[in-house]
Design a protein around this motif. Structure first.
Motif, PDB file in Angstrom:
ATOM      1  N   GLU A  25       0.833  -1.203   0.000  1.00 55.27           N
ATOM      2  CA  GLU A  25       0.000   0.000   0.000  1.00 55.27           C
ATOM      3  C   GLU A  25       0.869   1.255   0.000  1.00 55.27           C
ATOM      4  OE1 GLU A  25      -0.383  -2.591   1.955  1.00 55.27           O
ATOM      5  OE2 GLU A  25      -2.221  -3.407   1.032  1.00 55.27           O
ATOM      6  N   GLU A  26       1.942   1.245   0.775  1.00 54.42           N
ATOM      7  CA  GLU A  26       2.845   2.393   0.829  1.00 54.42           C
ATOM      8  C   GLU A  26       3.544   2.606  -0.514  1.00 54.42           C
ATOM      9  OE1 GLU A  26       4.143   2.198   5.569  1.00 54.42           O
ATOM     10  OE2 GLU A  26       5.305   1.152   4.022  1.00 54.42           O
ATOM     11  N   ALA A  27       3.966   1.512  -1.116  1.00 54.71           N
ATOM     12  CA  ALA A  27       4.652   1.612  -2.410  1.00 54.71           C
ATOM     13  C   ALA A  27       3.728   2.179  -3.484  1.00 54.71           C
ATOM     14  CB  ALA A  27       5.167   0.238  -2.832  1.00 54.71           C
ATOM     15  N   LEU A  28       2.460   1.764  -3.476  1.00 50.34           N
ATOM     16  CA  LEU A  28       1.508   2.270  -4.455  1.00 50.34           C
ATOM     17  C   LEU A  28       1.251   3.761  -4.256  1.00 50.34           C
ATOM     18  CD1 LEU A  28      -1.100  -0.650  -4.561  1.00 50.34           C
ATOM     19  CD2 LEU A  28       0.511   0.014  -6.362  1.00 50.34           C
ATOM     20  N   LYS A  29       1.133   4.188  -3.001  1.00 51.52           N
ATOM     21  CA  LYS A  29       0.920   5.605  -2.730  1.00 51.52           C
ATOM     22  C   LYS A  29       2.121   6.443  -3.155  1.00 51.52           C
ATOM     23  CE  LYS A  29      -2.404   5.203   1.062  1.00 51.52           C
ATOM     24  NZ  LYS A  29      -2.672   5.515   2.504  1.00 51.52           N
ATOM     25  N   GLU A  30       3.314   5.934  -2.913  1.00 54.89           N
ATOM     26  CA  GLU A  30       4.525   6.650  -3.316  1.00 54.89           C
ATOM     27  C   GLU A  30       4.629   6.720  -4.837  1.00 54.89           C
ATOM     28  OE1 GLU A  30       8.271   8.615  -3.243  1.00 54.89           O
ATOM     29  OE2 GLU A  30       6.515   8.518  -1.929  1.00 54.89           O
ATOM     30  N   ALA A  31       4.255   5.630  -5.504  1.00 54.73           N
ATOM     31  CA  ALA A  31       4.309   5.602  -6.964  1.00 54.73           C
ATOM     32  C   ALA A  31       3.307   6.571  -7.582  1.00 54.73           C
ATOM     33  CB  ALA A  31       4.047   4.189  -7.469  1.00 54.73           C
ATOM     34  N   GLU A  32       2.198   6.808  -6.901  1.00 61.30           N
ATOM     35  CA  GLU A  32       1.178   7.716  -7.424  1.00 61.30           C
ATOM     36  C   GLU A  32       1.666   9.162  -7.477  1.00 61.30           C
ATOM     37  OE1 GLU A  32      -2.209   7.160  -4.980  1.00 61.30           O
ATOM     38  OE2 GLU A  32      -2.846   5.287  -5.926  1.00 61.30           O
ATOM     39  N   ARG A  33       2.734   9.468  -6.749  1.00 55.95           N
ATOM     40  CA  ARG A  33       3.282  10.830  -6.770  1.00 55.95           C
ATOM     41  C   ARG A  33       4.011  11.120  -8.078  1.00 55.95           C
ATOM     42  NH1 ARG A  33       7.446  11.475  -3.688  1.00 55.95           N
ATOM     43  NH2 ARG A  33       7.152  13.725  -3.533  1.00 55.95           N
ATOM     44  N   CYS A  34       4.417  10.070  -8.764  1.00 56.48           N
ATOM     45  CA  CYS A  34       5.226  10.246  -9.972  1.00 56.48           C
ATOM     46  C   CYS A  34       4.347  10.691 -11.142  1.00 56.48           C
ATOM     47  CB  CYS A  34       5.926   8.938 -10.323  1.00 56.48           C
ATOM     48  SG  CYS A  34       7.009   9.064 -11.771  1.00 56.48           S
ATOM     49  N   MET A  35       4.816  11.660 -11.897  1.00 55.75           N
ATOM     50  CA  MET A  35       4.110  12.115 -13.094  1.00 55.75           C
ATOM     51  C   MET A  35       4.998  11.850 -14.313  1.00 55.75           C
ATOM     52  SD  MET A  35       4.485  16.259 -12.791  1.00 55.75           S
ATOM     53  CE  MET A  35       3.788  16.488 -14.411  1.00 55.75           C
ATOM     54  N   LEU A  36       4.373  11.710 -15.464  1.00 54.11           N
ATOM     55  CA  LEU A  36       5.111  11.455 -16.689  1.00 54.11           C
ATOM     56  C   LEU A  36       5.763  12.752 -17.158  1.00 54.11           C
ATOM     57  CD1 LEU A  36       5.895   9.509 -18.946  1.00 54.11           C
ATOM     58  CD2 LEU A  36       3.767  10.111 -20.114  1.00 54.11           C
ATOM     59  N   CYS A  37       7.076  12.809 -17.063  1.00 52.92           N
ATOM     60  CA  CYS A  37       7.802  14.022 -17.443  1.00 52.92           C
ATOM     61  C   CYS A  37       8.024  14.044 -18.953  1.00 52.92           C
ATOM     62  CB  CYS A  37       9.153  14.098 -16.719  1.00 52.92           C
ATOM     63  SG  CYS A  37       8.979  14.314 -14.932  1.00 52.92           S
ATOM     64  N   GLU A  38       7.197  14.787 -19.666  1.00 52.80           N
ATOM     65  CA  GLU A  38       7.330  14.948 -21.096  1.00 52.80           C
ATOM     66  C   GLU A  38       6.819  16.326 -21.469  1.00 52.80           C
ATOM     67  OE1 GLU A  38       4.962  11.927 -22.889  1.00 52.80           O
ATOM     68  OE2 GLU A  38       3.066  12.754 -22.178  1.00 52.80           O
ATOM     69  N   CYS A  39       7.243  16.814 -22.623  1.00 49.22           N
ATOM     70  CA  CYS A  39       6.850  18.154 -23.039  1.00 49.22           C
ATOM     71  C   CYS A  39       5.579  18.099 -23.897  1.00 49.22           C
ATOM     72  CB  CYS A  39       7.984  18.827 -23.802  1.00 49.22           C
ATOM     73  SG  CYS A  39       7.617  20.531 -24.272  1.00 49.22           S
ATOM     74  N   LEU A  40       5.748  17.828 -25.184  1.00 46.63           N
ATOM     75  CA  LEU A  40       4.634  17.690 -26.131  1.00 46.63           C
ATOM     76  C   LEU A  40       3.777  18.950 -26.245  1.00 46.63           C
ATOM     77  CD1 LEU A  40       3.380  14.059 -25.366  1.00 46.63           C
ATOM     78  CD2 LEU A  40       5.160  14.804 -26.950  1.00 46.63           C
TER      79      LEU A  40
END
Length: 240
Positions: free
Chosen positions: A57-72
């Motif tokens: 559960e902790e790992a999933l919550k931490e992973a949810e903080r990550c955003m896809l870094c792209e420009c476009l």
């Protein structure tokens, strides 16, 4: 630190040097732009049990903080880029590969000839990447080396030739005037699509400007320029 630990573990498992070529592994500044407007910043999630690691559960919550870094940013605004479902770096690589083909089919020709070179991408891009400039140079090179089939721009060039021919091109002074203080040059596209606008506009100019307004019907030579026929474009400029 997580990235550094992961890199060290990978090197250890692969039995390679733990110290060779250690570059770009920590936090650093790059030219990548990511629009974070509207994004919500979430606090880091730390494992309650410390060094024993994250629970699922902790790992999933931490992973949810990550955003896809792209420009476009340009892809979001350009119909051309959106249609081919790519982004400038990919297009530049495809164009380079297309130019490098000695024998065989140049699959990227259609994409190269589709860009209208409007300049929107260069205006939007945080780093000034200009797709139109790259496309134009590719067309110039392919025409010079004989890799651009004449059929790709045949209609546009024939239309330009007609617009510069005796059945269309002309330059006349305003009726009743020998000299011209002004010259109205509406171009060939407006004359071909909405000639009534030219007639009304020219009449308005003649009524409101003193000194004589000449009327010039001709093509500016843009089709020769964007099709990669620079010599033909310069020849047209000399004629005008």
């Amino acid at each position: 630190m997580v990235k550094l630990r992961r890199t060290l573990l990978n090197r250890l498992l692969q039995k390679v040097s733990l110290s060779a070529d250690r570059v770009n592994e920590a936090s650093m500044e790059t030219r990548l732009y990511t629009n974070i407007e509207g994004e919500v910043t979430l606090a880091p999630v730390f494992p309650e049990k410390g060094l024993t690691g994250y629970t699922r559960e902790e790992a999933l919550k931490e992973a949810e903080r990550c955003m896809l870094c792209e420009c476009l940013e340009c892809v979001k605004s350009c119909v051309f880029m959106a249609h081919y479902k790519g982004y400038p770096k990919r297009y530049f690589r495809e164009i380079y590969n297309n130019l490098s083909i000695v024998m065989g089919i140049h699959y990227t020709n259609k994409m190269i000839n589709t860009c209208s070179e409007c300049g929107l991408c260069a205006h939007i891009c945080p780093n000034g990447a200009d797709m139109g400039e790259v496309v134009q140079e590719a067309r110039n090179l392919m025409v010079t080396t004989g890799k651009m089939p004449p059929s790709a721009h045949d209609f546009a060039l024939r239309d330009m030739a007609f617009s510069k021919g005796e059945k269309f091109a002309m330059c006349k002074p305003q009726p009743g005037h020998e000299d011209m203080q002004y010259l109205f040059f509406p171009g060939c596209q407006l004359a071909g699509s909405k000639p009534e606008h030219i007639e009304k506009s020219y009449k308005w100019l003649c009524d409101h400007l003193e000194g004589g307004v000449g009327l010039m019907l001709d093509c500016c030579g843009a089709p020769a320029l964007w099709s990669g026929r620079r010599a033909l474009f310069e020849e047209g400029l000399k004629e005008n």
